[in-house]
Design an enzyme around this catalytic site. Structure first.
Site, PDB file in Angstrom:
ATOM      1  N   THR A 115       1.044   3.880 -48.700  1.00 28.11           N
ATOM      2  CA  THR A 115      -0.192   3.382 -49.299  1.00 28.11           C
ATOM      3  C   THR A 115      -1.044   4.513 -49.854  1.00 28.11           C
ATOM      4  O   THR A 115      -1.526   4.450 -50.984  1.00 28.11           O
ATOM      5  CB  THR A 115      -1.005   2.590 -48.256  1.00 28.11           C
ATOM      6  OG1 THR A 115      -0.236   1.456 -47.868  1.00 28.11           O
ATOM      7  CG2 THR A 115      -2.334   2.131 -48.820  1.00 28.11           C
ATOM      8  N   CYS A 116      -1.241   5.574 -49.067  1.00 25.60           N
ATOM      9  CA  CYS A 116      -2.177   6.625 -49.473  1.00 25.60           C
ATOM     10  C   CYS A 116      -1.782   7.222 -50.817  1.00 25.60           C
ATOM     11  O   CYS A 116      -2.612   7.367 -51.710  1.00 25.60           O
ATOM     12  CB  CYS A 116      -2.232   7.706 -48.397  1.00 25.60           C
ATOM     13  SG  CYS A 116      -3.225   9.112 -48.901  1.00 25.60           S
ATOM     14  N   GLU A 170     -15.831   1.159 -52.869  1.00 26.60           N
ATOM     15  CA  GLU A 170     -15.315   2.201 -53.770  1.00 26.60           C
ATOM     16  C   GLU A 170     -14.911   1.607 -55.123  1.00 26.60           C
ATOM     17  O   GLU A 170     -15.245   2.161 -56.179  1.00 26.60           O
ATOM     18  CB  GLU A 170     -14.118   2.907 -53.121  1.00 26.60           C
ATOM     19  CG  GLU A 170     -14.523   3.784 -51.940  1.00 26.60           C
ATOM     20  CD  GLU A 170     -13.363   4.502 -51.268  1.00 26.60           C
ATOM     21  OE1 GLU A 170     -13.632   5.454 -50.521  1.00 26.60           O
ATOM     22  OE2 GLU A 170     -12.193   4.121 -51.472  1.00 26.60           O
ATOM     23  N   HIS A 178     -28.050  29.208 -51.006  1.00 27.10           N
ATOM     24  CA  HIS A 178     -29.046  28.720 -51.951  1.00 27.10           C
ATOM     25  C   HIS A 178     -28.637  29.017 -53.388  1.00 27.10           C
ATOM     26  O   HIS A 178     -28.099  30.085 -53.648  1.00 27.10           O
ATOM     27  CB  HIS A 178     -30.380  29.410 -51.643  1.00 27.10           C
ATOM     28  CG  HIS A 178     -31.516  28.884 -52.440  1.00 27.10           C
ATOM     29  ND1 HIS A 178     -32.048  27.628 -52.238  1.00 27.10           N
ATOM     30  CD2 HIS A 178     -32.209  29.441 -53.460  1.00 27.10           C
ATOM     31  CE1 HIS A 178     -33.031  27.447 -53.115  1.00 27.10           C
ATOM     32  NE2 HIS A 178     -33.142  28.528 -53.858  1.00 27.10           N
ATOM     33  N   GLY A 188     -17.212  -5.792 -48.188  1.00 25.75           N
ATOM     34  CA  GLY A 188     -18.278  -4.783 -48.111  1.00 25.75           C
ATOM     35  C   GLY A 188     -17.815  -3.500 -47.468  1.00 25.75           C
ATOM     36  O   GLY A 188     -18.628  -2.669 -47.070  1.00 25.75           O
ATOM     37  N   GLU A 232      12.590   3.484 -46.263  1.00 24.76           N
ATOM     38  CA  GLU A 232      11.383   3.054 -46.985  1.00 24.76           C
ATOM     39  C   GLU A 232      11.817   2.023 -48.023  1.00 24.76           C
ATOM     40  O   GLU A 232      12.678   2.302 -48.858  1.00 24.76           O
ATOM     41  CB  GLU A 232      10.715   4.262 -47.641  1.00 24.76           C
ATOM     42  CG  GLU A 232       9.616   3.925 -48.629  1.00 24.76           C
ATOM     43  CD  GLU A 232       8.489   3.075 -48.055  1.00 24.76           C
ATOM     44  OE1 GLU A 232       7.858   3.496 -47.073  1.00 24.76           O
ATOM     45  OE2 GLU A 232       8.267   1.956 -48.579  1.00 24.76           O
TER      46      GLU A 232
HETATM   47  P1  NDP Z   1     -12.733  -2.717 -44.172  1.00 23.66           P
HETATM   48  O1  NDP Z   1     -12.369  -3.134 -42.818  1.00 23.66           O
HETATM   49  O2  NDP Z   1     -13.408  -1.404 -44.398  1.00 23.66           O
HETATM   50  O3  NDP Z   1     -13.675  -3.809 -44.838  1.00 23.66           O
HETATM   51  C1  NDP Z   1     -13.303  -5.144 -44.912  1.00 23.66           C
HETATM   52  C2  NDP Z   1     -14.458  -5.895 -45.505  1.00 23.66           C
HETATM   53  O4  NDP Z   1     -14.078  -7.225 -45.773  1.00 23.66           O
HETATM   54  C3  NDP Z   1     -15.661  -5.952 -44.588  1.00 23.66           C
HETATM   55  O5  NDP Z   1     -16.819  -5.833 -45.368  1.00 23.66           O
HETATM   56  C4  NDP Z   1     -15.534  -7.338 -43.968  1.00 23.66           C
HETATM   57  O6  NDP Z   1     -16.759  -7.885 -43.588  1.00 23.66           O
HETATM   58  C5  NDP Z   1     -14.977  -8.117 -45.114  1.00 23.66           C
HETATM   59  N1  NDP Z   1     -14.205  -9.288 -44.683  1.00 23.66           N
HETATM   60  C6  NDP Z   1     -13.230  -9.351 -43.755  1.00 23.66           C
HETATM   61  N2  NDP Z   1     -12.745 -10.599 -43.658  1.00 23.66           N
HETATM   62  C7  NDP Z   1     -13.422 -11.339 -44.555  1.00 23.66           C
HETATM   63  C8  NDP Z   1     -13.381 -12.704 -44.925  1.00 23.66           C
HETATM   64  N3  NDP Z   1     -12.539 -13.560 -44.332  1.00 23.66           N
HETATM   65  N4  NDP Z   1     -14.231 -13.129 -45.882  1.00 23.66           N
HETATM   66  C9  NDP Z   1     -15.098 -12.282 -46.478  1.00 23.66           C
HETATM   67  N5  NDP Z   1     -15.180 -10.976 -46.163  1.00 23.66           N
HETATM   68  C10 NDP Z   1     -14.359 -10.517 -45.215  1.00 23.66           C
HETATM   69  O7  NDP Z   1     -11.393  -2.859 -45.012  1.00 23.66           O
HETATM   70  P2  NDP Z   1     -10.977  -2.356 -46.451  1.00 23.66           P
HETATM   71  O8  NDP Z   1     -10.060  -3.403 -46.947  1.00 23.66           O
HETATM   72  O9  NDP Z   1     -12.143  -1.968 -47.272  1.00 23.66           O
HETATM   73  O10 NDP Z   1     -10.171  -1.031 -46.110  1.00 23.66           O
HETATM   74  C11 NDP Z   1      -9.120  -1.045 -45.150  1.00 23.66           C
HETATM   75  C12 NDP Z   1      -9.075   0.265 -44.419  1.00 23.66           C
HETATM   76  O11 NDP Z   1      -8.565   1.268 -45.282  1.00 23.66           O
HETATM   77  C13 NDP Z   1     -10.426   0.763 -43.963  1.00 23.66           C
HETATM   78  O12 NDP Z   1     -10.738   0.294 -42.687  1.00 23.66           O
HETATM   79  C14 NDP Z   1     -10.248   2.251 -43.966  1.00 23.66           C
HETATM   80  O13 NDP Z   1      -9.829   2.625 -42.685  1.00 23.66           O
HETATM   81  C15 NDP Z   1      -9.163   2.507 -44.967  1.00 23.66           C
HETATM   82  N6  NDP Z   1      -9.699   3.105 -46.197  1.00 23.66           N
HETATM   83  C16 NDP Z   1     -10.287   4.336 -46.140  1.00 23.66           C
HETATM   84  C17 NDP Z   1     -10.805   4.924 -47.276  1.00 23.66           C
HETATM   85  C18 NDP Z   1     -11.439   6.261 -47.184  1.00 23.66           C
HETATM   86  O14 NDP Z   1     -11.217   6.956 -46.212  1.00 23.66           O
HETATM   87  N7  NDP Z   1     -12.259   6.648 -48.150  1.00 23.66           N
HETATM   88  C19 NDP Z   1     -10.754   4.245 -48.563  1.00 23.66           C
HETATM   89  C20 NDP Z   1     -10.140   2.951 -48.509  1.00 23.66           C
HETATM   90  C21 NDP Z   1      -9.636   2.427 -47.368  1.00 23.66           C
HETATM   91  P3  NDP Z   1     -17.469  -7.549 -42.188  1.00 23.66           P
HETATM   92  O15 NDP Z   1     -18.082  -6.197 -42.336  1.00 23.66           O
HETATM   93  O16 NDP Z   1     -18.467  -8.646 -42.054  1.00 23.66           O
HETATM   94  O17 NDP Z   1     -16.406  -7.606 -41.147  1.00 23.66           O
END
Ligand code: NDP
Length: 456
Positions: free
Chosen positions: A42-43, A182, A436, A176, A35
């Site tokens: 990451t987690c 979050e 309840h 988004g 590592e």
């Molecule tokens: P996500 O894939 O969830 O979201 C990425 C976001 O960025 C989407 O809204 C996407 O838009 C947008 N996006 C991607 N490329 C671009 C761009 N070039 N310009 C503008 N917007 C863009 O990724 P995250 O980074 O939020 O998280 C990564 C992963 O980590 C998640 O998929 C999840 O599996 C994991 N995670 C899980 C959590 C949990 O379980 N609670 C918490 C945090 C992370 P669009 O929708 O249009 O593609």
């Protein structure tokens, strides 16, 4: 040929650590793990765990605000970011040590340095040493992706969020998905003025539309300024902050720009080319159901394979790999009906089919949905709404999906997922006596479908 180890794991995150521990302690294998950063991945170090603690911290002002309604005289306090950050760092040290001792106790040899692949059985360590292994497991995870826009260096990613020198007064969060939504809520709860920019029509794409809408509406009601169909053109340093210019030429000023625009598999410089391993479209390492790559001695688990990028899934994949290769129990990690929680405020919990997926499936189904004001916040005079929603197959009565928005949705969806995995029908839910007064009781008291689909 005699190898130095039976297994060499690259990456000490959720998937790699589980695989190494099981292979060594239950499979009797001679295991090494490298590592290059901190143990836990990451987690533990820069994801789920510190994020959840920040969620807790950010929820306190709401509790203080509600306290008055419950008869408490509590003065609003101030948030001491360095104090919280220090406590967070201590907790991460504790967790990292626990991960490390788990490996040591299992007999795993740890290399605190980067390892790259030389050939299908050889690794080169950063200090120049070469090590051989019968099997190699790549568990290097993912890394934040930031699109190539002018000024991108002015942005931070989730990696940097836990060590900020100071909390900004204003923040722009781009994206988004899970992380953007979050952090928008966390920062907002901590008193930061937050604008979330998303390029699409609604945040949290892929989740049930009704649930997404409620999360977004609630976030907005709590003060997050969500701008949809908004894309960043450039970032510029200006006196006193950063100027964010959108593609429609509107601009805003802020103190911090957080990019959470997805993550990419972490394979750069790993030496995949030296063993002829080609990555897929998203940069992922392609694997079969047993997590084996096209090179038979090399396996990969977790985010680097870009299957379902969640810690518990990586852990399952790592465990299944160790069972298969070192315990003689061929096991495929199951990627069906994986429950998920987004720790927004309010939380979103989901398992199984969304209403939109049920429509696309083309078979008749029923939607049961309850929207209500949960008693805790109602009593405090807040207008927050909770959503409980079940998607039920018309023919078999099997519950195909469950979607919950509200306090503790993550806790509730874990339990609903057990029932749904067992193939529970709507009538099984109905036969279960309600607890309840809880919010979860709505899951077993919804009598009439809100709607049916697809009709005809
Ligand atoms: P996500 O894939 O969830 O979201 C990425 C976001 O960025 C989407 O809204 C996407 O838009 C947008 N996006 C991607 N490329 C671009 C761009 N070039 N310009 C503008 N917007 C863009 O990724 P995250 O980074 O939020 O998280 C990564 C992963 O980590 C998640 O998929 C999840 O599996 C994991 N995670 C899980 C959590 C949990 O379980 N609670 C918490 C945090 C992370 P669009 O929708 O249009 O593609």
């Amino acid at each position: 040929m005699a190898f130095d180890f039976d297994l060499f794991v690259i990456g000490g995150g959720s998937g790699g650590v589980r695989a190494a521990r099981i292979a060594a302690s239950e499979g009797g294998a001679r295991v090494a793990l490298a590592e290059e950063s901190r143990m836990g991945g990451t987690c533990v170090i820069r994801g789920c765990v510190p994020k959840k603690l920040m969620v807790f911290a950010s929820g306190v002002p709401q509790q203080i605000a509600d306290a008055g309604a419950y008869g408490w005289d509590v003065a609003p306090g101030t948030f001491d970011w360095p104090r919280f950050r220090g406590a967070l760092a201590k907790e991460l040290d504790r967790l990292e040590a626990a991960y490390r001792s788990g490996l040591v106790n299992a007999g795993v040899t740890i290399y605190d340095q980067r390892a790259t692949i030389e050939d299908p059985h050889t690794l080169r360590l950063a200090d120049g040493h070469r090590v051989t292994a019968k099997h190699i497991l790549i568990a290097t995870g993912g890394w934040p992706f930031v699109p190539d826009i002018p000024g991108r260096d002015l942005a931070v990613t989730s990696n940097e969020m836990f060590g900020l020198d100071a909390l900004p007064a204003r923040a722009v969060v781009v994206g988004g998905g899970f992380i953007a939504s979050e952090f928008a809520c966390i920062l907002n709860g901590l008193g930061v003025s937050v604008t979330q920019l998303y390029r699409g029509g609604q945040i949290l794409r892929g989740f049930d539309n009704e649930a997404r809408d409620l999360v977004a509406d609630s976030m907005a009601a709590h003060g997050v300024n969500i701008l949809l169909n908004a894309d960043v053109a450039r970032l510029d340093r200006i006196a006193g902050g950063i100027k964010v210019t959108l593609t429609d030429d509107t601009a805003m000023e802020t103190d911090l720009v957080l990019y959470a625009t997805g993550r990419v598999p972490n394979t750069s410089g790993l030496g995949l080319d030296r063993i002829g391993l080609e990555t897929g479209k998203a940069g992922e390492i392609p694997v079969d159901g047993f997590s084996q790559t096209a090179v038979p001695s090399v396996y990969a688990v977790g985010d680097v394979t870009n299957r379902i990028n969640l810690t518990p899934v990586a852990i399952r994949e790592g465990h299944a790999f160790a069972d298969t290769v070192f315990r003689g129990v061929p096991t495929m990690a199951d990627h069906d009906l994986v429950p998920m929680a987004v720790f927004t405020q309010p939380e979103l919990g989901a398992v199984g089919l969304t209403e939109e997926e049920a429509v696309a499936r083309g078979e008749p189904f029923e939607v049961y949905a309850a929207r209500f004001r949960p008693m805790r916040s109602l009593f405090a005079g807040r207008d927050d709404r909770t959503l409980m929603k079940l998607i039920v197959d018309d023919a078999t009565r099997v519950v195909l999906g469950c979607h919950i928005v509200g306090p503790e949705a993550g806790e509730m969806i874990q339990l609903a997922a057990v029932a749904i995995r067992m193939g529970a029908t709507k009538e099984d839910f109905d036969r279960t006596v309600a607890v309840h007064p809880t919010a979860a009781e709505e899951l077993v008291t919804m009598r009439k479908p809100a709607r049916r689909g697809p009709i005809g």
